[in-house]
Design an enzyme around this catalytic site. Structure first.
Site, PDB file in Angstrom:
ATOM      1  CB  SER A 160     -22.974   8.433  28.517  1.00 61.84           C
ATOM      2  OG  SER A 160     -23.478   8.605  27.200  1.00 61.84           O
ATOM      3  CE1 TYR A 173     -20.039  13.392  27.761  1.00 64.99           C
ATOM      4  CE2 TYR A 173     -20.811  11.578  26.382  1.00 64.99           C
ATOM      5  CZ  TYR A 173     -20.994  12.433  27.458  1.00 64.99           C
ATOM      6  OH  TYR A 173     -22.130  12.321  28.229  1.00 64.99           O
TER       7      TYR A 173
HETATM    8  C1  BGC Z   1     -24.445  13.161  25.738  1.00 66.76           C
HETATM    9  C2  BGC Z   1     -25.529  13.902  24.994  1.00 66.76           C
HETATM   10  C3  BGC Z   1     -26.181  12.993  23.958  1.00 66.76           C
HETATM   11  C4  BGC Z   1     -26.580  11.663  24.557  1.00 66.76           C
HETATM   12  C5  BGC Z   1     -27.086  10.674  23.515  1.00 66.76           C
HETATM   13  C6  BGC Z   1     -25.031  11.902  26.306  1.00 66.76           C
HETATM   14  O1  BGC Z   1     -24.100  11.205  27.070  1.00 66.76           O
HETATM   15  O2  BGC Z   1     -23.918  14.003  26.757  1.00 66.76           O
HETATM   16  O3  BGC Z   1     -24.973  15.037  24.353  1.00 66.76           O
HETATM   17  O4  BGC Z   1     -27.331  13.626  23.422  1.00 66.76           O
HETATM   18  O5  BGC Z   1     -25.483  11.085  25.232  1.00 66.76           O
HETATM   19  O6  BGC Z   1     -26.253  10.608  22.382  1.00 66.76           O
END
Ligand code: BGC
Length: 275
Positions: A160, A173
């Site tokens: 991410s 997360y």
């Molecule tokens: C998350 C999303 C978020 C995006 C940008 C991703 O890794 O799961 O919820 O919109 O990152 O912030």
């Protein structure tokens, strides 16, 4: 007479290869499964709940002329991951491409976050990535080189932008994505001599169920676009095309890379007019 000569058919990037995609019954994982199949790979579609959704995706993939099987398994559980690999290997003979994609969010401010919320996210996103990568490397090593790819195998993590962008209210997360970066780079270094290529795609804001509230209304979408220099929220295909290319021999010299696919989200858009 038509002056234009039709383009020759494009060869499929992944013909004859076998793939497993975790968390493939929705969102980015489903997109990756569809693109790998479109590029000629057989695909094991992992899911935890809703077998009928996974089966419907497999039925669709079958129309591309590839084999597709739905495999149940919670990636945070060692026995599930081992059973899922055994099923895929039984069905296809072996695996060439493993996409560790399954991920969840359980959002809370630090002071409100329960240990359960913390542990669930670490379990699926990070321990799951470890377990899946370990079984992938074991399988690639067990069966040795095959004639379908220059690499012994490919592992692709769905990380991410939050492996680099801190995220208040989502520390569990963001911690897992920072962890995936070190997991990916450490095992890329370890496995490169065996020609196992380990890399990550790092999505920005992509329209899936995980962040629906952030794009479901025009107001929300507009607000989200202030964080995206190219002013478009992405879709799963944006990530899937990069993942399929990364899995192919076109990317044969790419080891240990994090490829950000984010419309520029990691370019610090707040600085476009300030600083
Ligand atoms: C998350 C999303 C978020 C995006 C940008 C991703 O890794 O799961 O919820 O919109 O990152 O912030």
């Amino acid at each position: 007479m038509n002056a234009r000569v039709p383009d020759p058919p494009t060869p499929k990037l992944l013909a004859g290869q076998n793939a497993l995609v975790t968390g493939a019954n929705s969102g980015i994982g489903e997109g990756i499964a569809r693109e790998l199949a479109a590029q000629g790979a057989n695909v094991a579609v992992n899911y935890v709940v809703h077998p009928e959704t996974a089966q419907a995706i497999c039925d669709d993939l079958g129309k591309q002329g590839v084999k597709a099987i739905a495999v149940r398994g919670d990636v945070s559980k060692e026995a599930d991951v081992q059973a899922m690999f055994a099923e895929a290997v039984e069905a296809f003979g072996t695996l060439d491409i493993v996409c560790s994609n399954a991920g969840i969010q359980r959002d809370a401010r630090l002071t409100d976050m329960t240990l359960e919320q913390w542990n669930q996210v670490i379990g699926v996103n990070l321990t799951g990535a470890f377990l899946v990568a370990r079984e992938a490397a074991r399988e690639f090593t067990r069966r040795g080189m095959r004639d379908v790819s220059c690499a012994l195998g490919k592992i692709i993590f769905t990380s991410s932008v939050h492996q680099m962008i801190p995220w208040a209210g989502h520390c569990n997360y963001a911690t897992t994505k920072g962890g995936i970066m070190q997991l990916m780079e450490s095992i890329a270094q370890e496995l490169a001599p065996q020609k196992i290529r380990v890399n990550s795609v790092c999505p920005g804001a992509i329209k899936t169920a995980i962040n629906r509230a952030a794009w479901a209304t025009p107001e929300a979408e507009q607000k989200l676009e202030t964080l995206i220099p190219c002013k478009r929220v992405g879709d799963p295909g944006d990530i899937a095309r990069v993942a399929a290319w990364l899995a192919s021999d076109q990317a044969d010299y790419i080891y240990g890379a994090s490829i950000f696919v984010d419309g520029g989200m990691t370019l610090f858009p707040g600085f476009a007019t300030g600083g």
